[in-house]
Every structure is written in structure tokens, then in C-alpha cells.
Scaffold this motif. Structure first.
Motif, PDB file in Angstrom:
ATOM      1  N   PHE A   1       0.854  -1.181   0.000  1.00 33.14           N
ATOM      2  CA  PHE A   1       0.000   0.000   0.000  1.00 33.14           C
ATOM      3  C   PHE A   1       0.888   1.228   0.000  1.00 33.14           C
ATOM      4  N   SER A   2       0.684   2.113  -0.968  1.00 31.45           N
ATOM      5  CA  SER A   2       1.486   3.331  -1.024  1.00 31.45           C
ATOM      6  C   SER A   2       0.772   4.370  -1.873  1.00 31.45           C
ATOM      7  N   LEU A   3       1.208   5.589  -1.747  1.00 27.44           N
ATOM      8  CA  LEU A   3       0.661   6.659  -2.568  1.00 27.44           C
ATOM      9  C   LEU A   3       0.847   6.338  -4.051  1.00 27.44           C
ATOM     10  N   GLY A   4       2.036   5.913  -4.434  1.00 23.85           N
ATOM     11  CA  GLY A   4       2.303   5.593  -5.831  1.00 23.85           C
ATOM     12  C   GLY A   4       1.450   4.444  -6.341  1.00 23.85           C
ATOM     13  N   GLN A   5       1.356   3.395  -5.547  1.00 24.98           N
ATOM     14  CA  GLN A   5       0.550   2.228  -5.930  1.00 24.98           C
ATOM     15  C   GLN A   5      -0.915   2.622  -6.093  1.00 24.98           C
ATOM     16  N   ASN A   6      -1.436   3.366  -5.137  1.00 19.91           N
ATOM     17  CA  ASN A   6      -2.836   3.766  -5.212  1.00 19.91           C
ATOM     18  C   ASN A   6      -3.080   4.758  -6.341  1.00 19.91           C
ATOM     19  N   SER A   7      -2.094   5.610  -6.611  1.00 22.77           N
ATOM     20  CA  SER A   7      -2.229   6.557  -7.710  1.00 22.77           C
ATOM     21  C   SER A   7      -2.439   5.809  -9.030  1.00 22.77           C
ATOM     22  N   GLU A   8      -1.626   4.814  -9.282  1.00 24.47           N
ATOM     23  CA  GLU A   8      -1.796   3.980 -10.477  1.00 24.47           C
ATOM     24  C   GLU A   8      -3.128   3.232 -10.429  1.00 24.47           C
ATOM     25  N   GLY A   9      -3.444   2.706  -9.251  1.00 30.10           N
ATOM     26  CA  GLY A   9      -4.689   1.953  -9.100  1.00 30.10           C
ATOM     27  C   GLY A   9      -5.922   2.788  -9.386  1.00 30.10           C
ATOM     28  N   TRP A  10      -5.954   4.023  -8.870  1.00 30.28           N
ATOM     29  CA  TRP A  10      -7.120   4.870  -9.109  1.00 30.28           C
ATOM     30  C   TRP A  10      -7.251   5.257 -10.571  1.00 30.28           C
ATOM     31  N   THR A  11      -6.157   5.426 -11.272  1.00 29.17           N
ATOM     32  CA  THR A  11      -6.242   5.711 -12.701  1.00 29.17           C
ATOM     33  C   THR A  11      -7.004   4.587 -13.404  1.00 29.17           C
ATOM     34  N   ALA A  12      -6.652   3.356 -13.076  1.00 28.40           N
ATOM     35  CA  ALA A  12      -7.334   2.198 -13.663  1.00 28.40           C
ATOM     36  C   ALA A  12      -8.779   2.074 -13.168  1.00 28.40           C
ATOM     37  N   MET A  13      -9.005   2.309 -11.880  1.00 26.95           N
ATOM     38  CA  MET A  13     -10.346   2.117 -11.323  1.00 26.95           C
ATOM     39  C   MET A  13     -11.357   3.135 -11.851  1.00 26.95           C
ATOM     40  N   VAL A  14     -10.969   4.405 -11.991  1.00 30.22           N
ATOM     41  CA  VAL A  14     -11.942   5.366 -12.522  1.00 30.22           C
ATOM     42  C   VAL A  14     -12.225   5.073 -13.999  1.00 30.22           C
ATOM     43  N   ALA A  15     -11.237   4.557 -14.717  1.00 28.87           N
ATOM     44  CA  ALA A  15     -11.480   4.140 -16.105  1.00 28.87           C
ATOM     45  C   ALA A  15     -12.447   2.951 -16.123  1.00 28.87           C
ATOM     46  N   ASN A  16     -12.255   1.988 -15.207  1.00 29.77           N
ATOM     47  CA  ASN A  16     -13.188   0.855 -15.101  1.00 29.77           C
ATOM     48  C   ASN A  16     -14.599   1.340 -14.795  1.00 29.77           C
ATOM     49  N   LEU A  17     -14.690   2.280 -13.856  1.00 25.93           N
ATOM     50  CA  LEU A  17     -15.989   2.812 -13.458  1.00 25.93           C
ATOM     51  C   LEU A  17     -16.682   3.463 -14.653  1.00 25.93           C
ATOM     52  N   ARG A  18     -15.951   4.278 -15.400  1.00 22.42           N
ATOM     53  CA  ARG A  18     -16.531   4.937 -16.577  1.00 22.42           C
ATOM     54  C   ARG A  18     -17.022   3.905 -17.586  1.00 22.42           C
ATOM     55  N   THR A  19     -16.182   2.943 -17.934  1.00 24.51           N
ATOM     56  CA  THR A  19     -16.565   1.912 -18.907  1.00 24.51           C
ATOM     57  C   THR A  19     -17.800   1.152 -18.446  1.00 24.51           C
ATOM     58  N   TYR A  20     -17.810   0.763 -17.174  1.00 22.97           N
ATOM     59  CA  TYR A  20     -18.941  -0.002 -16.621  1.00 22.97           C
ATOM     60  C   TYR A  20     -20.214   0.834 -16.649  1.00 22.97           C
ATOM     61  N   ALA A  21     -20.164   2.076 -16.161  1.00 25.45           N
ATOM     62  CA  ALA A  21     -21.351   2.934 -16.100  1.00 25.45           C
ATOM     63  C   ALA A  21     -21.905   3.228 -17.484  1.00 25.45           C
ATOM     64  N   GLU A  22     -21.014   3.462 -18.452  1.00 28.28           N
ATOM     65  CA  GLU A  22     -21.484   3.794 -19.795  1.00 28.28           C
ATOM     66  C   GLU A  22     -22.107   2.606 -20.519  1.00 28.28           C
ATOM     67  N   LYS A  23     -21.789   1.393 -20.101  1.00 29.64           N
ATOM     68  CA  LYS A  23     -22.355   0.201 -20.746  1.00 29.64           C
ATOM     69  C   LYS A  23     -23.666  -0.264 -20.107  1.00 29.64           C
ATOM     70  N   LEU A  24     -23.957   0.225 -18.897  1.00 27.11           N
ATOM     71  CA  LEU A  24     -25.199  -0.189 -18.221  1.00 27.11           C
ATOM     72  C   LEU A  24     -26.413   0.340 -18.979  1.00 27.11           C
ATOM     73  N   PRO A  25     -27.465  -0.477 -19.101  1.00 33.95           N
ATOM     74  CA  PRO A  25     -28.677   0.028 -19.736  1.00 33.95           C
ATOM     75  C   PRO A  25     -29.303   1.130 -18.882  1.00 33.95           C
ATOM     76  N   SER A  26     -30.017   2.011 -19.545  1.00 34.01           N
ATOM     77  CA  SER A  26     -30.649   3.141 -18.820  1.00 34.01           C
ATOM     78  C   SER A  26     -31.818   2.748 -18.020  1.00 34.01           C
TER      79      SER A  26
END
Length: 149
Positions: free
Chosen positions: A124-149
Motif C-alpha cells: 500500500f502506497s501513494l504511488g501504488q494507489n495513484s496507479e490503481g485509481w487511474t485504472a479504477m476510474v477508467a473501469n468505473l466509466r466503462t462499466y457505467a457507460e455500458k449499463l442500460p438506462s
């Protein structure tokens, strides 16, 4: 980069109500953030949300604030798998949602690294989480945009 905080901002082509559901409902959190299984969550201040990071462990986060549909925050003891998050062992993760046109502007801030004691070898570190959040917000965007309305 600050030695205390991570900040990410992303536009999601989905209404605030949908993004809020993706952030706060266990079935959705499990898809974009965890191992694909529903995440147990008590959506209230003081409630617990159990994040499953597979080989990295289980993390019982403590919800700090719920202001539907604009703001959601929790304490995360990312250096201490299996230990409930408290003010002394965790960082604060905050999500802010703003309507923008037909979509949502999501802002993420994770703070508290500068005063946190992180055990050696925890991963667990600032650097590790920084990279992780970049990937996670991208995952969140992809997931949310694919969900039916």
C-alpha cells in the motif's frame, strides 16, 4: 504529485443517478472495483463496505458521509487487510459527482497518506494507489457507460 493525496477527474457519459448507483450499490461496486462479486455495503455514515481485492485481501471500509447523489466518502485501511478502517489507520476516499450536459463529472480524492503509518511489505502506497485509481476510474466509466438506462 502531492505526498498526501491523489486526485482524479473523469467525465462519464451517464447521468448522475446512474453513476451514483455504480458507486454505492454492492452489485455494481463488485463489477468495477472488486473481484466481480457483490460487495456488502451499509450505505450510511458509520456503515461498513467490504471491498475484496483478491490476493491483496479484504478491506472493511467505514463510510463517512453519504449525500445522495453528489458526495460519497469512506475510510480505507488499505495497508491493513482484514482490519476495519479507523481515523488512525486509513486514508479518506471521496467521490464528488456533478451533472455536466448529458453526463457526469466525477472527482475522486484519496488523502491522508502523509500521516499514515504504512507497514513495510504491505503493498500500500501513494504511488501504488495513484496507479490503481487511474485504472479504477477508467473501469468505473466503462462499466457505467455500458449499463442500460
Amino acid at each position: 504529485m502531492s505526498d498526501d493525496r491523489i486526485e482524479r477527474e473523469i467525465f462519464i457519459e451517464a447521468p448522475v443517478s446512474k453513476v451514483w448507483s455504480v458507486l454505492t450499490e454492492g452489485e455494481h461496486i463488485g463489477q468495477w472495483f472488486c473481484q466481480g462479486k457483490p460487495v456488502p455495503i451499509e450505505l450510511r455514515p458509520g456503515g461498513i463496505m467490504h471491498l475484496d481485492h483478491g490476493d491483496h485481501g479484504q478491506f472493511p471500509t467505514k463510510i463517512v458521509k453519504v449525500d445522495e447523489p453528489r458526495y460519497f466518502s469512506y475510510l480505507w485501511a488499505g495497508a491493513y487487510p482484514g482490519v476495519e478502517a479507523t481515523e488512525d489507520n486509513s486514508t479518506l476516499v471521496e467521490f464528488t459527482l456533478d451533472a455536466e450536459g448529458t453526463g457526469t463529472r466525477l472527482r475522486l480524492v484519496e488523502s491522508g497518506f502523509a500521516t499514515l503509518t504504512i507497514p513495510a511489505g504491505s503493498g500500500f502506497s501513494l504511488g501504488q494507489n495513484s496507479e490503481g485509481w487511474t485504472a479504477m476510474v477508467a473501469n468505473l466509466r466503462t462499466y457505467a457507460e455500458k449499463l442500460p438506462s
